[in-house]
Design an enzyme around this catalytic site. Structure first.
Site, PDB file in Angstrom:
ATOM      1  N   CYS A 338     -23.347 -20.823 -16.873  1.00 19.46           N
ATOM      2  CA  CYS A 338     -22.594 -20.896 -18.141  1.00 19.46           C
ATOM      3  C   CYS A 338     -21.311 -19.837 -18.417  1.00 19.46           C
ATOM      4  O   CYS A 338     -20.385 -20.443 -18.731  1.00 19.46           O
ATOM      5  CB  CYS A 338     -23.519 -21.025 -19.432  1.00 19.46           C
ATOM      6  SG  CYS A 338     -24.848 -20.138 -19.369  1.00 19.46           S
ATOM      7  N   GLN A 385     -29.542 -25.759 -10.095  1.00 19.69           N
ATOM      8  CA  GLN A 385     -29.500 -26.386 -11.485  1.00 19.69           C
ATOM      9  C   GLN A 385     -28.728 -27.461 -11.589  1.00 19.69           C
ATOM     10  O   GLN A 385     -27.435 -27.223 -10.606  1.00 19.69           O
ATOM     11  CB  GLN A 385     -29.102 -25.561 -12.467  1.00 19.69           C
ATOM     12  CG  GLN A 385     -30.046 -24.542 -12.704  1.00 19.69           C
ATOM     13  CD  GLN A 385     -29.496 -23.520 -13.936  1.00 19.69           C
ATOM     14  OE1 GLN A 385     -28.396 -23.257 -13.992  1.00 19.69           O
ATOM     15  NE2 GLN A 385     -30.444 -23.179 -14.927  1.00 19.69           N
ATOM     16  N   LYS A 473     -33.493 -25.615 -28.141  1.00 21.46           N
ATOM     17  CA  LYS A 473     -33.442 -26.645 -27.274  1.00 21.46           C
ATOM     18  C   LYS A 473     -34.254 -27.915 -27.284  1.00 21.46           C
ATOM     19  O   LYS A 473     -35.253 -27.816 -27.931  1.00 21.46           O
ATOM     20  CB  LYS A 473     -33.632 -25.766 -25.959  1.00 21.46           C
ATOM     21  CG  LYS A 473     -34.811 -25.108 -25.749  1.00 21.46           C
ATOM     22  CD  LYS A 473     -34.852 -24.247 -24.313  1.00 21.46           C
ATOM     23  CE  LYS A 473     -36.114 -23.679 -24.292  1.00 21.46           C
ATOM     24  NZ  LYS A 473     -36.453 -23.111 -23.015  1.00 21.46           N
ATOM     25  N   HIS A 519     -25.629 -26.877 -23.188  1.00 22.67           N
ATOM     26  CA  HIS A 519     -26.188 -26.750 -21.758  1.00 22.67           C
ATOM     27  C   HIS A 519     -27.088 -27.892 -21.647  1.00 22.67           C
ATOM     28  O   HIS A 519     -27.941 -28.246 -22.486  1.00 22.67           O
ATOM     29  CB  HIS A 519     -26.873 -25.699 -21.691  1.00 22.67           C
ATOM     30  CG  HIS A 519     -26.223 -24.176 -22.184  1.00 22.67           C
ATOM     31  ND1 HIS A 519     -26.034 -23.177 -21.422  1.00 22.67           N
ATOM     32  CD2 HIS A 519     -25.996 -23.898 -23.485  1.00 22.67           C
ATOM     33  CE1 HIS A 519     -25.276 -22.136 -22.147  1.00 22.67           C
ATOM     34  NE2 HIS A 519     -25.521 -22.616 -23.249  1.00 22.67           N
TER      35      HIS A 519
END
Length: 646
Positions: A338, A385, A473, A519
RNA sequence: GCCGAUGUAGCUCAGGGGUAGAGCGCGUCCUUGGUAAGGACGAGGUCAUGGGUUCAAAUCCCAUCAUUGGCUCCA
């Protein structure tokens, strides 16, 4: 005095005051009474042997209820303690709760040693005690008496527990020669426990704090029938056959090397093909969903992480900085993508017309994980990722969040992952210190997530205290072969990084505004996802993911040449095939191909060679008849398209 | 990182103070076959590494490393 008892089916019955759930069960049938482990009275699980003094709704709990099982396992923990007390004088007991599959007891053995070699004798003792059918007797006890009891015993763990309890709410349970501080409930007597298996032994910190003393934790499981224990053990064995570490090795997907380093997976060609297919699949889906590809380097200047806040939070627990030889610069192996993506956002002035801006990258990151925690591909030190960051206006958050949920669900559906758990992770209300960012932003983010999840119609659980330190999240959790829970996909709202990186866009009002970041990683990490996928399908991947899709089996060496011709044709169709040229009988070649889970086998001999055909056999299904090579290729490609839902 | 277990052939594992074992896999040869294991022969190991005990250690002891089951942690 009479009271009215309401059963789950709505039937009402009258009993004298003080009736027990067990009495009610007996009234219904003797057989039921023999199986009652506990009772739920007005929603609270309690001993089936306790008197009920008011009108109540009751549910009788047996082995087929989760609460019945956990009551029995809780009682089993006491039984284990009683057996341990017999063998290890002076043993101190900490806590012994039921867990998902069985129970454990944390004990302090002092100078004594225990190992799994002692399990057999402990199990035997437990069974012996169980056969005595000792009743579990509840004693309400004053705090002072409770403290006195354990002072006399010298058990500081129980003393600490009692210390935190309120007088008047304390109870002991006694069975046979063992008494334990316990809230209950328990099964009527030890006789219900017919099969016992101690499963493992491990260290565990008192109260889960690594600063505290490490106790010995003994895990076990019990059943009301010997047969059920046997079935459980067989199930475990089956599960272990699916273990991705085992299958990954057998199928030649990945490996590890001591020289490369622990927790750093090496992808073998077959694994790399599998992973590449997954990546291409997601890339296509993301392209359709408006994501833009970006690429960033594997390291980043220390300042980048000071700005992001990660350095302060994780600097000490990361791979340590890399220094340049002459300039004295410091770089960190990137633990996440990020911050890099924030700088990409900052590369140009942005207008509200550019938003949402979705930057996607399969970014490889490196995180220091404690050596004892590494596990196959699910917990590693270097992983990739399927990352993306969505920069949007505050108004767009909910909509974007929902789109990501759709993407995740599409991916899970395509791969037939159906038994996942959606978990909304929020801040720990008790410990605000753990988090960075303003209350206002947290509230906004938490609300946005909850609304998006509800509007998406997703079943979800809420976990307080499980949020990332910068934001709440939504995680998609699945279980592995041995029942452990892993996080796969994740979606996180972040108001914090845009602040720290001073991200801005020009709004329609011609003034500057701060974007919100989301994200997200539908797979989570390629490593973990592949691991879970392997276990999910026991190595029988969907056809489009199979590293080798087709094996051509010549009936004898004479047809190897024709097999090669078939191979070439299939290559032109982009079908991954190979030829078994060994000098073996076709039966043997079939068996080997079946065992290695080859989706299709093409048997070619005299007949096929002269007609330009192949005899098709499908893994697990057998003979599918004769096809031309072209029609077989079409069949395969149709099957793949159907699986991908295109 | 902490507690426990394990480490023998490519794989799965047996054995065990005195020439290192099996099955599968692999190689060669024979066999040339029709939908889940054809046959013969053969190659492969400093028994994780380093110390110690012993006439003698793969075996017993200690340490280290790795793997593994948990605990703690997990951006």
């Amino acid at each position: 005095m009479e009271i009215q008892i309401t059963l789950p089916d709505g039937k009402k019955k009258t009993y004298p005051k003080g009736v027990t759930a067990l009495d009610v069960a007996k009234d219904i049938s003797e057989g039921l009474a023999r199986n009652v482990l506990a009772a739920k009275v007005d929603g609270n699980v309690m001993d089936a042997t306790l008197p009920i003094n008011d009108d109540a709704d009751i549910t009788l709990l047996t082995w087929s209820d989760d609460e019945g099982k956990s009551t029995m396992w809780h009682s089993s923990a006491h039984l284990l303690a009683e057996a341990l007390q017999h063998f290890y004088p002076g043993i101190k007991f900490a806590i012994g709760p039921p867990i998902e599959n069985g129970f454990y007891y944390d004990v302090d053995l002092g100078n004594q040693q225990i190992s799994d070699k002692d399990f057999a004798k402990i199990e035997q003792k437990m069974l012996e005690l169980a056969r005595e059918k000792n009743t579990y007797i509840r004693h309400e006890i004053s705090k002072k008496d409770a403290l006195d009891y354990y002072k006399k015993k010298g058990d500081e763990y129980k003393l600490e527990l009692i210390d935190e309890l309120e007088d008047g709410t304390i109870s002991f349970y006694e069975q046979g020669g063992f008494t334990d501080l316990c809230r209950g409930p328990h099964i009527p007597n030890t006789g219900f426990i017919k099969a016992v298996k101690l499963t493992s032994i491990a260290g565990a910190y008192w109260r889960g704090d690594e600063k505290n003393k490490q106790l010995t934790r003994i895990y076990g499981i019990t059943f009301p029938k010997q047969k059920e224990l046997k079935e459980y053990l067989e199930l475990l064995e089956e599960a272990q056959k699916r273990d991705h570490r085992k299958l990954g090795k057998e199928m030649g997907l990945f490996t590890f090397s001591q020289k490369v380093g622990m927790g750093l997976p090496l992808w073998l060609p077959k694994g790399a093909i599998l992973r590449e297919r997954l990546e291409n699949f997601l890339k296509l889906a993301q392209k359709k969903a408006g994501y833009l590809p970006v690429i960033t380097p594997h390291i980043g200047g220390k300042e980048l992480y000071v700005t992001s806040g990660h350095y302060a939070k994780y600097g000490k627990d990361s791979f340590q900085p890399i220094h340049t030889p002459h300039e004295g610069e410091e770089y960190l192996l990137k633990p996440m993508n990020c911050p890099h993506h924030c700088e990409l956002f900052n590369a140009e002035p942005r207008s509200y017309k550019d938003l949402p801006l979705r930057f996607a990258e399969f970014g490889t990151v490196y995180r220091y994980e404690q050596s004892g925690e590494l596990h196959g591909l699910t917990r590693v030190r270097g992983f990739t990722q399927d990352d993306a960051h969505i920069f949007c206006t505050p108004e767009q958050v909910k909509e974007e969040f929902k789109k990501v949920i759709d993407l995740v669900l599409y991916i899970f559906k395509t791969l037939s992952f159906d038994n996942f758990i959606a978990q909304v992770s929020l801040r720990d209300p008790e410990d605000r210190e753990k988090y960075i960012g303003s209350n206002e932003n947290w509230r906004k983010a938490e609300t946005a997530i909850k609304e998006a999840v509800e509007e998406a119609g997703l079943d979800f659980v809420v976990e307080e205290g499980e949020a990332a330190f910068y934001g709440p999240k939504l995680d998609f959790m699945v279980r592995d072969a041995i029942g452990r829970k892993w996080q796969l996909g994740t979606i996180q709202v972040d108001y914090n990084l845009p602040d720290r990186f001073e991200l801005e866009y020009v709004g329609s009002d011609n003034s500057k505004h701060r974007p919100v970041m989301i994200h997200r990683a539908p797979f989570g990490s390629m490593e973990r996802f592949v691991a879970v996928l392997i276990e999910h399908c026991a190595g029988k991947f969907p056809l489009w993911l199979m590293p080798d899709q087709v094996k051509i089996l010549p009936v004898s060496d004479k047809f190897n040449k024709y097999a090669q011709e078939v191979l070439n044709k299939l290559n032109n169709y982009d079908i991954r095939a190979l030829v078994d040229e060994r000098s073996e009988k076709v039966g043997r070649k079939i068996r080997d191909a079946e065992v290695e889970k080859m989706p299709y086998m093409l048997i070619v001999g005299d007949e096929e060679a002269s007609n330009g055909t192949v005899s098709v056999r499908k893994q697990g299904e057998g003979d599918q008849g004769t096809h031309t090579v072209d029609s077989f290729a079409e069949l395969v490609n149709n099957e793949i398209e159907a699986l991908l839902g295109n």
